[in-house]
Design a protein around this motif. Structure first.
Motif, mmCIF file in Angstrom:
data_model
loop_
_atom_site.group_PDB
_atom_site.id
_atom_site.type_symbol
_atom_site.label_atom_id
_atom_site.label_comp_id
_atom_site.label_asym_id
_atom_site.label_seq_id
_atom_site.Cartn_x
_atom_site.Cartn_y
_atom_site.Cartn_z
ATOM 1 N N LEU A 122 -24.861 2.633 17.634
ATOM 2 C CA LEU A 122 -26.157 3.101 18.121
ATOM 3 C C LEU A 122 -27.122 3.440 16.986
ATOM 4 O O LEU A 122 -28.305 3.125 17.051
ATOM 5 C CB LEU A 122 -25.962 4.353 18.989
ATOM 6 N N ALA A 123 -26.594 4.079 15.929
ATOM 7 C CA ALA A 123 -27.490 4.665 14.924
ATOM 8 C C ALA A 123 -27.325 4.065 13.533
ATOM 9 O O ALA A 123 -28.087 4.394 12.630
ATOM 10 C CB ALA A 123 -27.236 6.175 14.850
ATOM 11 N N GLY A 124 -26.344 3.182 13.363
ATOM 12 C CA GLY A 124 -26.056 2.714 12.010
ATOM 13 C C GLY A 124 -25.987 1.209 11.884
ATOM 14 O O GLY A 124 -26.888 0.496 12.319
ATOM 15 N N SER A 125 -24.878 0.728 11.311
ATOM 16 C CA SER A 125 -24.744 -0.692 11.002
ATOM 17 C C SER A 125 -24.579 -1.589 12.223
ATOM 18 O O SER A 125 -24.572 -2.807 12.092
ATOM 19 C CB SER A 125 -23.531 -0.905 10.087
ATOM 20 N N GLY A 126 -24.397 -0.975 13.384
ATOM 21 C CA GLY A 126 -24.170 -1.781 14.586
ATOM 22 C C GLY A 126 -25.426 -2.461 15.088
ATOM 23 O O GLY A 126 -25.359 -3.378 15.902
ATOM 24 N N ILE A 264 -17.737 -3.704 11.618
ATOM 25 C CA ILE A 264 -18.179 -2.649 10.700
ATOM 26 C C ILE A 264 -16.958 -2.008 10.043
ATOM 27 O O ILE A 264 -15.978 -1.698 10.719
ATOM 28 C CB ILE A 264 -18.971 -1.563 11.448
ATOM 29 N N LEU A 265 -17.027 -1.830 8.741
ATOM 30 C CA LEU A 265 -15.950 -1.181 8.006
ATOM 31 C C LEU A 265 -16.386 0.218 7.589
ATOM 32 O O LEU A 265 -17.436 0.388 6.970
ATOM 33 C CB LEU A 265 -15.610 -1.972 6.741
ATOM 34 N N GLY A 266 -15.581 1.221 7.910
ATOM 35 C CA GLY A 266 -15.873 2.590 7.494
ATOM 36 C C GLY A 266 -14.685 3.184 6.751
ATOM 37 O O GLY A 266 -13.691 2.509 6.506
ATOM 38 N N GLY A 267 -14.797 4.453 6.388
ATOM 39 C CA GLY A 267 -13.706 5.143 5.689
ATOM 40 C C GLY A 267 -13.769 4.933 4.182
ATOM 41 O O GLY A 267 -14.576 4.145 3.674
ATOM 42 N N GLY A 268 -12.883 5.638 3.476
ATOM 43 C CA GLY A 268 -12.897 5.659 2.006
ATOM 44 C C GLY A 268 -12.848 4.277 1.359
ATOM 45 O O GLY A 268 -13.597 4.005 0.414
ATOM 46 N N VAL A 269 -11.999 3.390 1.864
ATOM 47 C CA VAL A 269 -11.860 2.068 1.242
ATOM 48 C C VAL A 269 -13.169 1.292 1.316
ATOM 49 O O VAL A 269 -13.520 0.544 0.399
ATOM 50 C CB VAL A 269 -10.702 1.267 1.894
ATOM 51 N N ALA A 270 -13.932 1.508 2.408
ATOM 52 C CA ALA A 270 -15.182 0.760 2.609
ATOM 53 C C ALA A 270 -16.245 1.141 1.585
ATOM 54 O O ALA A 270 -17.214 0.396 1.381
ATOM 55 C CB ALA A 270 -15.698 0.974 4.022
ATOM 56 N N ASN A 271 -16.060 2.296 0.924
ATOM 57 C CA ASN A 271 -17.018 2.682 -0.128
ATOM 58 C C ASN A 271 -17.059 1.669 -1.274
ATOM 59 O O ASN A 271 -17.993 1.648 -2.058
ATOM 60 C CB ASN A 271 -16.666 4.069 -0.689
ATOM 61 N N ALA A 272 -16.042 0.839 -1.374
ATOM 62 C CA ALA A 272 -16.021 -0.190 -2.425
ATOM 63 C C ALA A 272 -17.118 -1.239 -2.210
ATOM 64 O O ALA A 272 -17.434 -2.006 -3.120
ATOM 65 C CB ALA A 272 -14.652 -0.848 -2.485
ATOM 66 N N GLY A 273 -17.683 -1.281 -1.008
ATOM 67 C CA GLY A 273 -18.826 -2.165 -0.743
ATOM 68 C C GLY A 273 -18.526 -3.632 -0.997
ATOM 69 O O GLY A 273 -17.531 -4.170 -0.489
ATOM 70 N N ALA A 302 -20.234 0.552 7.062
ATOM 71 C CA ALA A 302 -20.833 1.616 7.878
ATOM 72 C C ALA A 302 -21.896 2.356 7.080
ATOM 73 O O ALA A 302 -21.788 2.488 5.861
ATOM 74 C CB ALA A 302 -19.742 2.584 8.333
ATOM 75 N N LYS A 303 -22.946 2.825 7.782
ATOM 76 C CA LYS A 303 -24.057 3.498 7.107
ATOM 77 C C LYS A 303 -24.105 5.002 7.382
ATOM 78 O O LYS A 303 -24.677 5.751 6.620
ATOM 79 C CB LYS A 303 -25.387 2.904 7.625
ATOM 80 N N CYS A 304 -23.562 5.421 8.516
ATOM 81 C CA CYS A 304 -23.782 6.808 8.960
ATOM 82 C C CYS A 304 -22.801 7.808 8.376
ATOM 83 O O CYS A 304 -22.962 9.011 8.585
ATOM 84 C CB CYS A 304 -23.692 6.889 10.478
ATOM 85 N N GLY A 305 -21.766 7.338 7.691
ATOM 86 C CA GLY A 305 -20.762 8.261 7.151
ATOM 87 C C GLY A 305 -20.191 9.127 8.258
ATOM 88 O O GLY A 305 -19.952 8.647 9.371
ATOM 89 N N ASN A 306 -20.017 10.425 7.951
ATOM 90 C CA ASN A 306 -19.411 11.318 8.933
ATOM 91 C C ASN A 306 -20.303 11.585 10.143
ATOM 92 O O ASN A 306 -19.820 12.047 11.174
ATOM 93 C CB ASN A 306 -19.031 12.642 8.263
ATOM 94 N N ASP A 307 -21.597 11.313 10.002
ATOM 95 C CA ASP A 307 -22.501 11.539 11.142
ATOM 96 C C ASP A 307 -22.147 10.656 12.335
ATOM 97 O O ASP A 307 -22.405 11.033 13.487
ATOM 98 C CB ASP A 307 -23.955 11.251 10.741
#
Lengths: 330, 330
Positions: A122-126, A264-273, A302-307
Motif C-alpha cells: 500500500l505505502a511502499g515498493s508494492g 519485494i525483498l525486506g529484512g536485513g539481507v535486503a539492505n545489500a540492495g 522494500a522501502k518502508c522498513g519497520n513502518d
C-alpha cells in the motif's frame, strides 16, 4: 477522513502508529517488548503504546476506526487463539480476549509478515499492485502474499507460512522442527550459519570473512558477508553464490504458484540492495519454471522498513484476509 | 435452468459434455485427440465433439450459456495465447482465435488440472468446500487450487503450477527443464521410474516387482508397484515408502501455503485407495509444519474420474479464475 491504529509486535519492540486513508503514518511510538514477562503484562504495554500513538497523532479517538495488530505467530480464527509465538514462548494463548479489555475498537490480528507485505504494497515498493509477494530475510524467513489487493492467509487463516515450505528434501533441521524448510536456508540467520560453516571447512584460507568473524564479538552479520565479498574475498563470494542460489529457488517456487505482479525483498539481507538483486534476478530467470517463456515479475527492495508492519497491521480493516473478520466477531 | 458446455482436451482424448446448474453431466462424448496433426484440424474436432455433446444432451443450443475448455497448458490471459501444450507440441498458439470461429458462445479456457480441481470440488470429493487442493498423480503431477469457491490461477492467470515447484534442491531433471520439480518425484511416471531404478540397483533380489517388470511388454504401471507391495514384495514396499515420503512433503508444502479444507488425490496412483491414503496421512502429519498443533485437512480420493475435467471446464463461467474473464474479452 478515517484513521486506523496499527501495532507491530516483535520479539524486541512494540511499535504503534496511526495511519490515514492515504496510508501515511501520522505518529509512531515504540517501547521494548519485554519478552519473558507474563502475557497480561505484555498485553498491557501493547495497549499503552497504542494509546500513546493515538494521543501523539492528535487524532480524536472517536475518529479511529479499528485496532489492527501484527503478531509473530499464526492466529487460529476458529478459536481466536494465537497458535505459537516463539519469541514470547506463547502457545495457544487467548490473546484476543486479553486485548479486548483495553479497547472498544474492533480488533484485527494477523501474522506480522502478512502485515508487512500489505504495508509495503500500500505505502511502499508494492506500488499498490493487487498481487504481491514479499519475503523478509531476517532472523527468520517471513513470507506475505497479497492476492486481489488483500492479505492471503489460507483457507483457515493459518496459511501462507512460506518460510516453512520445504526446499531441500530431507535437509537441515529448521527451528520449527521440520527438515529442509526455506527458513533454514534463506533467512539472515541461515546466511550467517553458512558463512561460519564455510570458515570452519576451509581453515587453509586466510580470508577477510574469517577476519571479520574473529573481530566481531557478537558474531558475523549478514552485511559482513556482502562487505567481504565486495572487498574481493573469495570465500564470502562463494557463500553468497550458494545462498542466492537457494534464495532464487525459494522465490521461484512462489512465483510459479502466485505469479505476482511484483516481488519485494525486506529484512536485513535486503539492505545489500543491488549486490543482492543483480545476481538474484539472474538466478531467478534460470530457476523459475517457464521463466524464459513468460518472464518473471520485477524484484524490488522494500522501502518502508519497520513502518510497513505498522501500516499493514493498521489497514487490516480494509485489506485484511477474510479470516480476520472472523476473529473480530469471536 | 442454465446449461454449460465443457470440453476436456487431453493428449489422448477430447471429451465433451453438457452440465446443468446442479453440476450433473447430462451427456458425454469423446473422440481421439489425434495429436501430431495441425492445430486447425484438432480445433475442428474440439468443436465437433462439443457440438455432438450438445445434441446428445437434448438441451436446445439457445439454453447453453458458455463453452468452457480445459487444456493441458497455461493460457496467457494478456495475449490469449496457449503457452505450451507439450502433448501437442504447441507453443504460444492463438487457440482462442481459432476456437472463436466455431461458436457464438462465450469461451473460457483454463489449465486442465485447475478444471479437474473445480469439477471434483463441485460434483465429487470436494463436498462443495470453498478451499480445496487437488493433486492429480498421472503422467505428470497436476495441481489445482480452489480459493473461496473459485479456481485460483495466480496473479497473471498462469500460476498454481504446483507440479513445477521444487521439492529436491538441485534434484532430478524434470520434463520442463528445471531440476527437482515435484513432478519429477511424485507423478505416476516418477513412481514407475523409481521402481525400475530400484530393480536395477538390486540385481541380487529376485522380487515380484522384477517379475512384473519382465512380463509387462509395455513396462511397469503404478498399480503393479502397489500390487507387488500388497503381495509382500520388500523391494516394492521400499519403493512405495520412499515415493509416499516425497509425496507427503510435496502435499505438506501446499497445505502450509493454502490450508485447504480438503485435499483430493486423483490420477492413476490414487486408484490405490487406502493403500496410498493410510501411509500418506501418517507421513503428512509428521511432515507438515505445525501439523500436530493445528492438524491437517482430510485427504480423500477423487470420485468423478475423467468427468471432473469436463464438469470443471464447463463451470468456469460461474467459478473460473478472474483471468478467464479476461480471455473471454480478448
Amino acid at each position: 477522513m478515517k484513521y486506523y491504529l496499527g501495532l507491530d509486535v516483535g520479539g524486541t519492540n512494540l511499535a504503534a502508529g496511526v495511519v490515514d486513508e492515504a496510508f501515511r503514518l501520522l505518529s509512531k511510538v515504540s517501547c521494548p517488548s519485554g519478552a519473558g514477562r507474563q502475557m497480561e503484562e505484555i498485553v498491557a504495554d501493547m495497549a499503552a503504546v497504542s494509546q500513546k500513538a493515538v494521543r501523539e497523532s492528535g487524532i480524536p479517538e472517536k475518529n479511529i476506526s479499528s485496532w489492527g495488530i501484527g503478531m509473530p505467530s499464526a492466529i487460529n480464527p476458529a478459536t481466536g487463539l494465537l497458535v505459537h509465538a516463539n519469541c514470547f514462548g506463547w502457545k495457544n494463548v487467548a490473546i484476543y480476549t486479553s486485548l479486548k479489555k483495553y479497547s472498544r475498537l474492533p480488533i484485527y490480528i494477523e501474522n506480522d509478515a502478512n502485515c508487512a507485505a500489505l504495508g509495503e504494497t500500500l505505502a511502499g515498493s508494492g506500488a499498490r499492485c493487487k498481487n504481491v509477494l514479499m519475503v523478509t530475510l531476517g532472523t527468520g524467513f517471513g513470507g506475505g502474499v497479497i492476492i486481489d489487493g488483500k492479505i492471503y492467509a489460507g483457507g483457515d487463516g493459518m496459511g501462507a507460512e512460506l518460510g516453512h515450505t520445504k526446499l531441500v528434501y530431507n535437509g537441515k533441521r529448521c527451528t520449527c522442527g521440520q527438515r529442509g524448510c526455506i527458513e533454514a536456508y534463506c533467512s539472515a540467520t541461515a546466511l550467517i550459519r553458512q558463512a561460519q560453516e564455510s570458515i570452519k571447512e576451509h581453515p587453509e584460507i586466510c580470508s577477510i570473512l574469517r577476519e571479520k568473524n574473529r573481530k566481531h564479538a557478537g558474531g558475523l552479520e549478514a552485511k559482513d558477508v556482502f562487505e567481504a565479498a565486495g572487498e574481493g574475498d573469495q570465500l564470502a563470494a562463494e557463500v553468497l553464490r550458494n545462498y542466492i542460489e537457494y534464495l532464487s529457488c525459494a522465490i521461484a517456487n512462489f512465483i510459479v504458484v502466485f505469479r505476482p505482479e511484483r516481488v519485494i525483498l525486506g529484512g536485513g539481507v535486503a539492505n545489500a540492495g543491488e549486490e543482492l538483486l543483480v545476481p538474484l534476478k539472474k538466478c531467478l530467470l534460470a530457476n523459475t519454471f517457464a521463466g524464459n517463456e513468460i518472464g518473471i515479475p520485477p524484484i524490488t527492495i522494500a522501502k518502508c522498513g519497520n513502518d510497513a508492519g505498522i501500516i499493514g497491521a493498521a489497514m487490516q480493516e480494509l485489506y485484511g484476509a477474510n479470516k480476520t473478520k472472523k476473529i473480530r466477531v469471536c
